[in-house]
Structure formats: structure tokens, C-alpha cells
Design an enzyme around this catalytic site. Structure first.
Site, PDB file in Angstrom:
ATOM      1  CG  HIS A  35      16.373  -2.679 -15.278  1.00  0.00           C
ATOM      2  ND1 HIS A  35      17.114  -3.833 -15.117  1.00  0.00           N
ATOM      3  CD2 HIS A  35      15.603  -2.594 -14.163  1.00  0.00           C
ATOM      4  CE1 HIS A  35      16.821  -4.395 -13.966  1.00  0.00           C
ATOM      5  NE2 HIS A  35      15.886  -3.666 -13.363  1.00  0.00           N
ATOM      6  CG  HIS A  69      12.830  -5.996 -15.848  1.00  0.00           C
ATOM      7  ND1 HIS A  69      13.029  -4.654 -15.706  1.00  0.00           N
ATOM      8  CD2 HIS A  69      12.458  -6.454 -14.637  1.00  0.00           C
ATOM      9  CE1 HIS A  69      12.775  -4.308 -14.453  1.00  0.00           C
ATOM     10  NE2 HIS A  69      12.427  -5.387 -13.784  1.00  0.00           N
ATOM     11  CB  CYS A  97       5.574   3.505   9.301  1.00  0.00           C
ATOM     12  SG  CYS A  97       5.573   5.293   9.037  1.00  0.00           S
ATOM     13  CB  CYS A 102       4.762   4.157   5.455  1.00  0.00           C
ATOM     14  SG  CYS A 102       6.268   5.064   5.534  1.00  0.00           S
ATOM     15  CB  CYS A 118       9.463   5.112   9.883  1.00  0.00           C
ATOM     16  SG  CYS A 118       9.067   5.030   8.141  1.00  0.00           S
ATOM     17  CG  HIS A 129       7.632   9.041   7.714  1.00  0.00           C
ATOM     18  ND1 HIS A 129       7.144   7.909   7.106  1.00  0.00           N
ATOM     19  CD2 HIS A 129       7.030  10.087   7.099  1.00  0.00           C
ATOM     20  CE1 HIS A 129       6.264   8.249   6.180  1.00  0.00           C
ATOM     21  NE2 HIS A 129       6.182   9.553   6.155  1.00  0.00           N
ATOM     22  CE  LYS A 143      18.797  -8.282  -8.938  1.00  0.00           C
ATOM     23  NZ  LYS A 143      17.551  -8.074  -8.246  1.00  0.00           N
ATOM     24  CE  LYS A 193      12.067  -2.155 -11.327  1.00  0.00           C
ATOM     25  NZ  LYS A 193      10.840  -2.676 -11.978  1.00  0.00           N
TER      26      LYS A 193
HETATM   27  O1  ME8 Z   1       9.979  -9.729  -8.621  1.00  0.00           O
HETATM   28  N1  ME8 Z   1      19.680  -9.736 -13.340  1.00  0.00           N
HETATM   29  O2  ME8 Z   1       9.193  -8.292 -10.251  1.00  0.00           O
HETATM   30  P1  ME8 Z   1      10.503  -7.449 -10.606  1.00  0.00           P
HETATM   31  C1  ME8 Z   1      18.896 -10.734 -13.759  1.00  0.00           C
HETATM   32  N2  ME8 Z   1       6.732  -8.928  -9.646  1.00  0.00           N
HETATM   33  N3  ME8 Z   1      17.549 -10.681 -13.759  1.00  0.00           N
HETATM   34  C2  ME8 Z   1      16.978  -9.558 -13.329  1.00  0.00           C
HETATM   35  C3  ME8 Z   1      17.731  -8.465 -12.867  1.00  0.00           C
HETATM   36  C4  ME8 Z   1      19.157  -8.583 -12.902  1.00  0.00           C
HETATM   37  N4  ME8 Z   1      19.956  -7.605 -12.511  1.00  0.00           N
HETATM   38  N5  ME8 Z   1      16.888  -7.492 -12.498  1.00  0.00           N
HETATM   39  C5  ME8 Z   1      15.627  -7.954 -12.724  1.00  0.00           C
HETATM   40  C6  ME8 Z   1       9.077  -9.262  -9.277  1.00  0.00           C
HETATM   41  N6  ME8 Z   1      15.683  -9.199 -13.232  1.00  0.00           N
HETATM   42  C7  ME8 Z   1       7.682  -9.818  -9.119  1.00  0.00           C
HETATM   43  C8  ME8 Z   1       7.615 -11.174  -9.763  1.00  0.00           C
HETATM   44  S1  ME8 Z   1       6.320 -13.369 -10.563  1.00  0.00           S
HETATM   45  C9  ME8 Z   1       4.895 -14.137 -10.206  1.00  0.00           C
HETATM   46  C10 ME8 Z   1       6.297 -11.876  -9.666  1.00  0.00           C
HETATM   47  C11 ME8 Z   1      14.538 -10.027 -13.644  1.00  0.00           C
HETATM   48  O3  ME8 Z   1      10.049  -6.336 -11.492  1.00  0.00           O
HETATM   49  C12 ME8 Z   1      14.564 -11.401 -12.976  1.00  0.00           C
HETATM   50  O4  ME8 Z   1      13.769 -12.271 -13.726  1.00  0.00           O
HETATM   51  O5  ME8 Z   1      11.253  -7.098  -9.381  1.00  0.00           O
HETATM   52  C13 ME8 Z   1      13.902 -11.113 -11.657  1.00  0.00           C
HETATM   53  O6  ME8 Z   1      13.408 -12.262 -11.006  1.00  0.00           O
HETATM   54  C14 ME8 Z   1      12.780 -10.193 -12.107  1.00  0.00           C
HETATM   55  O7  ME8 Z   1      13.366  -9.408 -13.163  1.00  0.00           O
HETATM   56  C15 ME8 Z   1      12.253  -9.322 -10.990  1.00  0.00           C
HETATM   57  O8  ME8 Z   1      11.340  -8.435 -11.520  1.00  0.00           O
END
Ligand code: ME8
Length: 644
Positions: free
Chosen positions: A18, A21, A126, A129, A144, A147, A296, A299
Site C-alpha cells: 500500500h 510501503h 495459545c 494459534c 486468547c 479464541h 496510520k 494493513k
Molecule cells: O516491518 N507510513 O514489514 P512491514 C510510513 N518486515 N511508512 C509505512 C507505513 C505508513 N503508514 N506503512 C508501512 C516490516 N510503512 C518488517 C521489516 S526489515 C529488516 C523487516 C513502511 O511490511 C515503513 O517503511 O510491516 C515501515 O517501516 C514498513 O513499511 C513496514 O513494513
């Protein structure tokens, strides 16, 4: 040639990408493109984080293997990055064999050096889970969160632990002595106070699931998330297999991350590297959150915005190419919000930037000048005569800005960099008004008129080169219109910003406006129609909300629906009325656990048939990650009571 290595976080593949990212990835892309322009040997890395129980569970819910699921979502990330013109040099997936090898080697090294030891991991567990939950996540009476009513158990499991505690003093001293390694101030203070309050050893393996990289010397354990995830940055740089490449790019110049994961990058990662005898990255920069209405984009919170759908919407509203609309989003995100701070997305603000900055200040500079070149100079860039009037001031503004940009990008001050480029555009527009080449031409002085046009176009050319990291497509169009060959991206600073780069005599190729203005009234009507996916992020009025009739209902009966393993058929009582309802909660609730529960339903939804069940309403449930949790009244209320 100096190298420049920049990374984004590797994103979880539990759902499609989204705009949050995209925000980090676009910022990294702009820095990477700028550094290439400035002559650096750039390595720009992004990728996906694909292991762990959460991802295995999402795959199971979609009835595919974890590998098939991660393949699908990783491809979605790659497609989006292509569409947003992201110029990454590599895309790492943690499920690749090259990565498993590095993770296992590092894990073994840390174990052999005593930084990792075997112990026990304890927590609230849990069993259905197969998951531990933090105390703060639990329901009432230690139940949980998934659950409902099912107590979690305090469980101890054999696990490998990482001796963070032993490295606390070293790390604190290191960060205090090297302030630049962690920027900006807020996250740095947060990490310093965390370190001052002490560090606990953390569990770095699990035996309760298998979707991960096995501990090589004890394969019933899989290596648990952060060691696996963080190590991607050295895998891709060539650690183990490509020592020359690794020596060239490591240590990374900057890890760009969102502020919520700064602790992992600024605490666990330097300790892993230090304990393994590998140099530390030069900087971790934690930026703020992109929000919508103050919330924020996320997801798990259910607010998402697909940046490519937004680009298509902007293209439709303006008549610009979709790739140019993509440029506008890239520009907007980094101009509107100071990098580091939180900032709110709004469509009107985007449209305002599109019209005022891109269409007026930048696009119009070409639209106002190129037709004059066509009309009065046979379409050829006029030669410039001696400097007079505002000529020197304009030239100096352009040179001053060009000289400041590398430093601004080093500080990741994207907004400051754009403001500096806008000084050139602002100065060029004022210069054009003041020196009025049309007046000179009309007064029989085409040579002076030609000089003014040359200088204005030269300022536009300089701005075009400097803007190319933000606007890769639009600047290419401008480049072509200016009669230049090649691309702005293949230019090299500082030469490309030297005054006089525009070739007199070159044939200009004016075309359609690159940024056609958006009619704000028409755009307001369609706001939010196509930009949202899943749970809408568009706003509704209170009157619209009032149309929804929410009521308390009691579940009288619940049973599975043949042939639909996600559905339950519920018989519910809403006041005096009995209704049937189809609900997609079969994977989260057993029928027997539901009977007698009070829930919240939308009572005035048009009835519809779902897998043969007539559904007369809809129940409300929260989703969080891969969990679905029914909404129930906090105290008992009679069925039929209205909810508002
Ligand atoms: O944390 N505003 O992955 P993730 C700004 N896999 N940046 C945002 C954002 C927002 N609303 N939403 C997401 C992880 N991001 C781990 C990281 S690294 C070795 C492992 C961006 O899919 C921002 O860079 O939850 C955030 O840190 C990242 O997406 C989190 O992505």
C-alpha cells in the site's frame, strides 16, 4: 568511484503493498537516483520478508502453500515497484537459497562465539494459534485475543536466545559517540533511553512452527524473524559469495525504515554485526508515518491506499500520462511532508501540488517559452547574447541550488531539496515576466528576446536534470521538448548543471502540456472513488453513516455451511425478529462457542444469497493481522437494542 548503498525495509508478504510501503520505497528511489546523477556507484535494495508463523497462517487461510502465497505477494510488490518507476538494483526475498545460507552462517557464528545460547523462552501461549501473545494483547482473564474466552497458558519452550544484555554498554557508548548513525533526533532519543533502561536477551528460534530457516545444527528449531530479516542487507550486498562486491558496498550508507521498526535496526542489527565481526552500517534513518485523517495507513488497521490506482485516478482527472501521474505522487509525498515527521495524505493537497507546483511553476515554464521559439526562431533554441538585466542572477541561482543538492540528499532532506529546485523555477518564471522576450521581439530586438528565451530554457533544463530523481517520466518529456538527446537520468553532476548546456540551434519539440491542470471541481466529485481498496479510506458524512442501522442481536443457533469451509449459518434474534445470517467466521469460531453470544449486526442490509444461505444482515467483526474478532457489547443488553 564512491559507492552508495541504500536499503528499504523488506516488507511482510501478509498482504498486498500500500502507499505506506511506497512512501519509503519512493524516498529510497529518489536518493538512489540522485546519487547516480551525482556520479556515485549506487546499490539500491528492496525486497520482501517472507518467513514466520503469521505468513504461514495467512497462506493457510487462503488454502495455498506458504511458498505459493509468498510468490504471489512478492510478485505484487515487484509489479508495484515497476509501475512506480522504482530503480532498485536488487530485490531480495528471504526465501531465496542465497539468503538461507547467510542466515545460517551468521547464526552459527553467533552461537560459536557465545552470543547465542540455548535456553528457554517463556510466555503466554495459545495452543490452537501456536502463538505467544504479549500480556498487553490478551483478553480479559488472560484469554486468547483470537479464541475468545479460551485461556492462554504460561508456557516454556526450548529456544535459542541472543545475548543482547551483554552488548548494552558497548552499543550505548557507540550510539552516543556516533550521533549520525541514528537519525533523526526523536528515534535516537527513544533508542538511547531504551538502552539506558537495560536490554533483555531475546529468543531467536522457535519450535512451534516450521515456515522459516532451520537452525543448521539443531533443525527442529527455525530461526525466528529478526535475525532472518535483518541479515538480508548483507546477503544482497554479496556477503559470503561475492567478497569484492561486499567490500565495495558494505557498510551500507543508509537503512531507511519507518519509525516503528527503528529499535530492531538500531539495537538488534548492530549487535548481530558487532558480534559477528562485521562493520556497522553508517546510518539508520527512521521516517515518520503517512496518515490519513490522522490515522496510520496500515494493513492491520484496515486503512489502505493503492498508489497505482491513485495514479490512474489522477491521470484520468488531469489527462496526464499515468507515468506522469506516478511522478506527481512521488513528488507530492516527498514535498508535502518533512522526511522524519508524520504527515497526512489528502487528495486535495495532492491536487493542489499538481496544479500549483507541477503544472504552473514547472510545466508552464515550457508552455510559455517553447511556442515563442517555434514562432520567432524557426523552432531552434536561440543563441544567447551578452549577459544583462536579470541574466546573471538567474544563472547564479541555478548554480547555487545545484551545488547544495548533494548535501541535502545526504541528509535525506527531500523537501529542502525540492524547495531549492523551486528557487530556480521561481526565479525563472519571475525572470521571464520581467525580461518579457515577446516585448523585445515586438520592439525589433530579437537577439535580446532570444537571449532571454535561452536563459529561461537553460534554467528549465537545469531544473529538469535536478528533478529527474523525483519525476523520471515528466523530466524525460521535458528533456525531449527542449530538443535535447538522451535522458536527464544519464546526465552527471556537476557538469550537467553547468550553465550553457542547452545547445543553441537544437530543434525544440513542444508537445502537449506534460502536467495538464486538474479541474478541482470535477476532481472533488470523484474523490476517493477508486483510490481505496478493502476498507475504504474515503470520508462519509454523518447523514450517510446514519443510514446504517446497527443493532444488537443474539445468536440462537450456528452451523457450518456444506461446501463452504469459511462460512457459518447463524440464526439470530434481533428484538422480536428471527433472521438467518451467513458469516465468514468458520475459521475463527466454533459453532458451539457462538450460541448465546450477543453481537452487533447491520440490520438494514439488503438480503442476499450467500452459498445458498439467505443472509439477512451482516455481523461486525474486527480484523487484525490474520485474526478476526467478533464485536460484542461490553455489558449485557437486550437483543434489538440500537447501536450508534
Ligand atoms: O516491518 N507510513 O514489514 P512491514 C510510513 N518486515 N511508512 C509505512 C507505513 C505508513 N503508514 N506503512 C508501512 C516490516 N510503512 C518488517 C521489516 S526489515 C529488516 C523487516 C513502511 O511490511 C515503513 O517503511 O510491516 C515501515 O517501516 C514498513 O513499511 C513496514 O513494513
Amino acid at each position: 568511484m564512491a559507492s552508495y548503498y541504500i536499503t528499504t525495509p523488506i516488507y511482510y508478504v501478509n498482504d498486498v503493498p500500500h502507499i505506506g510501503h511506497a512512501y519509503t520505497t519512493i524516498a529510497a528511489d529518489v536518493a538512489a537516483r540522485f546519487k547516480r546523477l551525482a556520479g556515485y556507484d549506487v546499490f539500491f535494495l528492496t525486497g520482501t520478508d517472507e518467513h514466520g508463523v503469521n505468513i504461514a497462517r495467512v497462506a493457510e487461510r487462503h488454502q495455498v502453500s506458504p511458498q505459493a502465497w509468498t510468490d504471489k505477494i512478492a510478485a505484487e510488490f515487484q509489479t508495484l515497484w515497476r509501475r512506480l518507476n522504482i530503480s532498485n538494483d536488487d530485490f531480495i526475498r528471504t526465501t531465496e537459497p542465497r539468503h538461507a545460507k547467510v542466515v545460517q552462517t551468521i547464526f552459527t557464528q553467533l552461537y560459536e562465539r557465545g552470543a547465542i545460547y540455548k535456553g528457554t523462552y517463556e510466555g503466554w501461549y495459545c495452543a490452537p494459534c501456536e502463538s505467544y501473545y504479549a500480556e498487553t494483547e490478551l483478553g480479559p482473564n488472560n484469554t486468547c485475543p483470537v479464541h475468545t474466552n479460551r485461556p492462554v497458558e504460561w508456557t516454556a519452550e526450548e529456544s535459542y536466545l541472543f545475548r543482547l544484555s551483554q552488548y548494552r554498554d558497548w552499543l550505548l557508548e557507540y550510539i552516543e559517540a556516533h550521533p549520525g548513525v541514528l537519525e533523526p533526533d526523536g528515534p535516537r532519543s527513544e533508542v538511547i533511553s531504551l538502552l539506558r533502561s537495560g536490554l533483555k536477551d531475546i529468543a531467536v528460534s522457535r519450535t512451534t512452527f516450521t515456515w522459516g530457516i532451520p537452525v543448521p545444527f539443531d533443525p527442529k528449531h527455525v530461526i525466528y524473524v529478526w535475525i532472518d530479516a535483518l541479515t538480508n542487507y548483507i546477503t544482497a550486498a554479496g556477503y559470503l559469495d561475492y567478497p569484492a562486491r561486499f567490500a565495495r558496498y558494505w557498510p551500507a550508507n543508509v537503512h531507511l525504515v519507518g519509525k516503528e521498526i527503528v529499535r530492531f535496526h538500531a539495537v538488534i542489527w548492530p549487535i548481530i554485526l558487532h558480534a559477528a565481526g562485521i562493520a556497522l552500517p553508517k546510518q539508520t534513518f527512521a521516517h515518520g508515518w503517512l496518515t490519513f485523517g490522522g490515522q496510520k495507513f496500515s494493513k492491520s488497521l484496515g486503512t489502505v491506499l493503492d498508489p497505482y490506482a491513485l495514479a490512474k485516478e489522477i491521470a484520468a482527472e488531469s489527462g496526464a500520462e499515468v507515468d506522469v501521474a506516478v511522478d506527481a505522487i512521488r513528488y507530492f509525498l516527498l514535498r508535502e511532508i518533512p522526511f522524519g515527521a508524520d504527515g497526512d495524505y489528502s487528495k486535495p493537497a495532492l491536487i493542489h501540488r499538481f496544479n500549483a507546483d507541477l503544472a504552473n511553476d514547472y510545466g508552464n515554464l515550457l508552455n510559455r517559452t517553447l511556442p515563442l521559439v517555434e514562432r520567432h526562431f524557426e523552432g531552434r533554441v536561440p543563441a544567447r547574447g551578452p549577459e544583462q538585466g536579470g541574466d546573471a542572477a538567474l544563472r547564479e541561482t541555478a548554480a547555487r541550488t545545484a551545488g547544495r543538492l548533494d548535501g541535502l540528499i545526504d541528509r535525506l532532506d527531500f523537501r529542502g531539496a525540492l524547495e531549492a529546485i523551486w528557487e530556480i523555477l521561481g526565479a525563472a518564471n519571475v525572470y521571464l515576466d520581467r525580461e518579457a522576450p515577446w516585448r523585445e521581439i515586438g520592439a525589433g530586438n530579437p537577439q535580446r528576446g532570444g537571449t532571454v528565451l535561452y536563459n529561461t530554457l537553460e534554467a528549465a533544463r537545469t531544473a529538469t536534470v535536478l528533478l529527474s530523481p523525483w519525476l523520471p517520466t515528466a523530466t524525460q518529456r521535458a528533456w525531449d521538448q527542449l530538443g535535447l538527446s538522451g535522458s536527464p537520468a544519464s546526465q552527471r553532476l556537476p557538469d550537467a548543471a553547468r550553465w550553457g548546456g542547452l545547445a543553441a540551434g537544437a530543434l525544440v519539440r513542444p508537445g502537449q502540456p506534460i502536467f495538464p491542470r486538474i479541474d478541482t471541481k470535477a476532481a472533488a466529485k470523484s474523490d476517493g472513488q477508486t483510490t481505496t481498496r478493502g476498507n475504504a479510506v474515503s470520508q462519509i458524512t454523518i447523514d450517510e453513516f446514519k443510514k446504517v442501522e446497527l443493532r444488537i442481536a443474539e445468536i440462537l443457533e450456528a452451523k457450518p455451511v456444506a461446501g463452504a469451509d469459511k462460512l457459518l449459518e447463524l440464526r439470530i434474534k434481533v428484538g422480536d425478529e428471527t433472521r438467518t445470517l451467513a458469516a465468514g467466521i468458520a475459521q475463527y469460531y466454533k459453532p458451539a462457542d457462538l450460541v448465546g453470544r450477543k453481537i452487533v449486526v447491520v440490520a438494514n442490509l439488503q438480503p442476499r444469497k450467500v452459498r445458498g444461505v439467505e443472509s439477512q444482515g451482516m455481523l461486525l467483526a474486527a480484523s487484525h493481522g490474520d485474526q478476526v474478532i467478533l464485536l460484542t457489547p461490553e455489558r449485557d443488553v437486550p437483543s434489538g437494542a440500537s447501536v450508534s
